[in-house]
Enzyme design. Structure first.
Site, PDB file in Angstrom:
ATOM      1  N   ASN A  17     -20.429  12.709  -2.150  1.00 41.11           N
ATOM      2  CA  ASN A  17     -20.170  11.288  -2.356  1.00 41.11           C
ATOM      3  C   ASN A  17     -20.758  10.888  -3.701  1.00 41.11           C
ATOM      4  OD1 ASN A  17     -20.108   8.363  -2.044  1.00 41.11           O
ATOM      5  ND2 ASN A  17     -19.812   8.747   0.134  1.00 41.11           N
ATOM      6  N   ARG A  57       0.846  -1.209   0.000  1.00 38.56           N
ATOM      7  CA  ARG A  57       0.000   0.000   0.000  1.00 38.56           C
ATOM      8  C   ARG A  57       0.880   1.258   0.000  1.00 38.56           C
ATOM      9  NH1 ARG A  57      -4.328  -0.237   4.611  1.00 38.56           N
ATOM     10  NH2 ARG A  57      -5.036   1.647   3.575  1.00 38.56           N
ATOM     11  N   THR A  79     -16.751   9.383   2.238  1.00 39.09           N
ATOM     12  CA  THR A  79     -16.744   8.322   3.241  1.00 39.09           C
ATOM     13  C   THR A  79     -18.109   7.639   3.267  1.00 39.09           C
ATOM     14  OG1 THR A  79     -16.469   7.779   5.592  1.00 39.09           O
ATOM     15  CG2 THR A  79     -17.285   9.991   5.087  1.00 39.09           C
ATOM     16  N   CYS A  92      14.052  -3.282  21.233  1.00 39.13           N
ATOM     17  CA  CYS A  92      13.612  -4.430  22.063  1.00 39.13           C
ATOM     18  C   CYS A  92      13.389  -5.702  21.244  1.00 39.13           C
ATOM     19  CB  CYS A  92      12.324  -4.059  22.790  1.00 39.13           C
ATOM     20  SG  CYS A  92      10.897  -4.017  21.705  1.00 39.13           S
ATOM     21  N   ALA A 117     -15.542  13.799  -5.705  1.00 37.14           N
ATOM     22  CA  ALA A 117     -14.943  14.855  -4.871  1.00 37.14           C
ATOM     23  C   ALA A 117     -13.986  15.724  -5.686  1.00 37.14           C
ATOM     24  CB  ALA A 117     -14.199  14.212  -3.700  1.00 37.14           C
ATOM     25  N   HIS A 147      -7.037   7.749  11.791  1.00 34.41           N
ATOM     26  CA  HIS A 147      -6.690   6.326  11.731  1.00 34.41           C
ATOM     27  C   HIS A 147      -5.203   6.103  11.530  1.00 34.41           C
ATOM     28  CE1 HIS A 147     -11.101   5.232  10.560  1.00 34.41           C
ATOM     29  NE2 HIS A 147     -10.972   5.587  11.827  1.00 34.41           N
ATOM     30  N   CYS A 162       7.051   0.284  17.085  1.00 38.30           N
ATOM     31  CA  CYS A 162       7.403  -0.978  17.739  1.00 38.30           C
ATOM     32  C   CYS A 162       6.096  -1.594  18.230  1.00 38.30           C
ATOM     33  CB  CYS A 162       8.323  -0.703  18.939  1.00 38.30           C
ATOM     34  SG  CYS A 162       8.472  -2.126  20.023  1.00 38.30           S
ATOM     35  N   VAL A 196      -5.114   7.006   5.612  1.00 37.21           N
ATOM     36  CA  VAL A 196      -3.751   6.855   6.151  1.00 37.21           C
ATOM     37  C   VAL A 196      -2.719   7.046   5.029  1.00 37.21           C
ATOM     38  CG1 VAL A 196      -4.520   5.322   8.001  1.00 37.21           C
ATOM     39  CG2 VAL A 196      -3.852   4.315   5.806  1.00 37.21           C
TER      40      VAL A 196
HETATM   41  P1  OAD Z   1     -15.068   3.261   2.148  1.00 35.73           P
HETATM   42  O1  OAD Z   1     -14.369   2.449   1.127  1.00 35.73           O
HETATM   43  O2  OAD Z   1     -15.919   2.588   3.200  1.00 35.73           O
HETATM   44  O3  OAD Z   1     -16.026   4.322   1.447  1.00 35.73           O
HETATM   45  C1  OAD Z   1     -15.541   5.121   0.407  1.00 35.73           C
HETATM   46  C2  OAD Z   1     -16.680   6.076   0.049  1.00 35.73           C
HETATM   47  O4  OAD Z   1     -16.209   6.954  -0.951  1.00 35.73           O
HETATM   48  C3  OAD Z   1     -17.903   5.360  -0.504  1.00 35.73           C
HETATM   49  O5  OAD Z   1     -19.062   5.878   0.121  1.00 35.73           O
HETATM   50  C4  OAD Z   1     -17.875   5.712  -1.991  1.00 35.73           C
HETATM   51  O6  OAD Z   1     -19.194   5.855  -2.512  1.00 35.73           O
HETATM   52  C5  OAD Z   1     -17.187   7.059  -1.962  1.00 35.73           C
HETATM   53  N1  OAD Z   1     -16.472   7.428  -3.183  1.00 35.73           N
HETATM   54  C6  OAD Z   1     -15.802   6.612  -4.027  1.00 35.73           C
HETATM   55  N2  OAD Z   1     -15.225   7.351  -5.008  1.00 35.73           N
HETATM   56  C7  OAD Z   1     -15.531   8.657  -4.757  1.00 35.73           C
HETATM   57  C8  OAD Z   1     -15.225   9.893  -5.394  1.00 35.73           C
HETATM   58  N3  OAD Z   1     -14.481   9.952  -6.499  1.00 35.73           N
HETATM   59  N4  OAD Z   1     -15.713  11.037  -4.843  1.00 35.73           N
HETATM   60  C9  OAD Z   1     -16.474  10.995  -3.719  1.00 35.73           C
HETATM   61  N5  OAD Z   1     -16.803   9.855  -3.067  1.00 35.73           N
HETATM   62  C10 OAD Z   1     -16.330   8.703  -3.584  1.00 35.73           C
HETATM   63  O7  OAD Z   1     -13.949   4.134   2.860  1.00 35.73           O
HETATM   64  P2  OAD Z   1     -14.087   4.959   4.190  1.00 35.73           P
HETATM   65  O8  OAD Z   1     -15.467   5.525   4.366  1.00 35.73           O
HETATM   66  O9  OAD Z   1     -12.962   5.884   4.248  1.00 35.73           O
HETATM   67  O10 OAD Z   1     -10.817   2.190   8.904  1.00 35.73           O
HETATM   68  O11 OAD Z   1     -13.855   3.834   5.304  1.00 35.73           O
HETATM   69  C11 OAD Z   1     -13.760   4.276   6.652  1.00 35.73           C
HETATM   70  C12 OAD Z   1     -12.860   3.347   7.376  1.00 35.73           C
HETATM   71  O12 OAD Z   1     -13.282   1.999   7.149  1.00 35.73           O
HETATM   72  C13 OAD Z   1     -11.424   3.360   6.900  1.00 35.73           C
HETATM   73  O13 OAD Z   1     -10.699   4.418   7.434  1.00 35.73           O
HETATM   74  C14 OAD Z   1     -10.936   2.055   7.471  1.00 35.73           C
HETATM   75  C15 OAD Z   1     -12.110   1.176   7.144  1.00 35.73           C
HETATM   76  O14 OAD Z   1     -12.327   0.261   8.148  1.00 35.73           O
HETATM   77  C16 OAD Z   1      -9.732   1.546   9.488  1.00 35.73           C
HETATM   78  O15 OAD Z   1      -8.909   0.964   8.813  1.00 35.73           O
HETATM   79  C17 OAD Z   1      -9.699   1.634  10.971  1.00 35.73           C
END
Ligand code: OAD
Length: 256
Positions: free
Chosen positions: A223, A80, A198, A160, A241, A129, A137, A113
């Site tokens: 979104n 990644r 998100t 360690c 976005a 996150h 570590c 991240v």
């Molecule tokens: P997701 O993969 O759950 O959601 C991505 C969102 O972005 C979805 O709602 C898509 O519809 C939207 N999307 C995709 N392309 C887009 C674009 N070009 N413009 C606007 N929106 C778009 O990712 P997150 O919501 O970030 O946590 O996930 C939240 C957390 O779930 C992550 O941080 C991770 C995961 O578990 C940890 O790792 C702790």
């Protein structure tokens, strides 16, 4: 909102929204993986590619997976990091960095991240996150900048000998407390809360826009798909976005 390919995204923004935004100075934005999608970074809900296609992110980003197969998890994060190093911030990242320069009360919160907000120039930024490029570590949970390379994965802590791990929050782990309480305080005190890219599924980040809404802020969702937040947000802008965020900046905060 017109089709994502339409260049007149600014012309399509609701006038009522621009009215609210243009006089706002206390603005919080929360981003998720969707804000990096147009840079070529797969979102969590996207299937993984290549040799990682048989794994789900949710099965690798956990303390159990690291205990079970530390080399697999370490190599997944190395993959990644290399993927993110090969891409660059997109217009959404750049517009959010510009917004920080234009209004002193702007604060960016991200679940990502990938470090792309920092590379775009954002500095008033809370990485809820963690950060792919931070290494800890696994025993002391302290940052490790350099370590002797013996070819083993994961490498060992020079202090360690415990295995090193990425400085990210895994499923089931709690977010760092000072960052989390700051994120809720900022969300409770803002005039406008932008939820960008998100799925609004993962707690506690998904509670931040609700906290803003309950405190009287105007909540705007950007979104490409509906999410659980879409039902209660004041404005829902459906589209990428990379087009909508620059259009908002141009229409509501045109000069710095
Ligand atoms: P997701 O993969 O759950 O959601 C991505 C969102 O972005 C979805 O709602 C898509 O519809 C939207 N999307 C995709 N392309 C887009 C674009 N070009 N413009 C606007 N929106 C778009 O990712 P997150 O919501 O970030 O946590 O996930 C939240 C957390 O779930 C992550 O941080 C991770 C995961 O578990 C940890 O790792 C702790």
């Amino acid at each position: 909102m017109r089709a994502p390919s339409d260049p007149d995204a600014a012309a399509e923004l609701p006038a009522a929204l621009i009215e609210v935004l243009k006089d706002s100075t206390e603005v919080v934005a929360l981003t998720g993986a969707g804000v990096s999608a147009e840079s070529g970074v797969p979102t969590f809900r996207d299937a993984q590619s290549g040799l990682w296609s048989r794994y789900r992110a949710e099965d690798l980003a956990t303390p159990e997976a690291f205990r079970r197969d530390p080399a697999l998890v370490w190599n997944w994060y190395a993959w990644r990091r290399s993927l993110v190093q090969a891409v660059k911030p997109n217009p959404a990242h750049l517009a959010l960095a510009a917004l920080e320069r234009r209004i002193s009360g702007f604060q960016l919160l991200t679940q990502n991240v990938d470090g792309l907000h920092r590379r775009a120039g954002s500095s008033r930024l809370l990485e809820l996150h963690g950060d792919l490029f931070l290494t800890l570590c696994s025993a002391e949970r302290t940052p490790v900048e350099t370590w002797p390379e013996h070819g083993d994965a994961p490498p060992r802590c020079p202090r360690c000998e415990a295995p090193l791990r990425p400085g990210v929050v895994w499923f089931g782990e709690t977010l760092p407390e000072p960052i989390l309480s700051s994120a809720f305080a900022l969300s409770a005190g803002c005039q406008v809360f932008l939820s960008i890219g998100t799925s609004s599924l993962v707690q506690p980040a998904a509670a931040l826009p609700l906290c803003a809404l309950e405190s009287g802020a105007t909540v705007v969702e950007i979104n490409t798909e509906p999410t659980p937040l879409s039902e209660i947000a004041d404005f829902v802008l459906n589209g990428p976005a990379g087009e909508i965020v620059p259009a908002l900046l141009q229409s509501a905060w045109p000069t710095g």
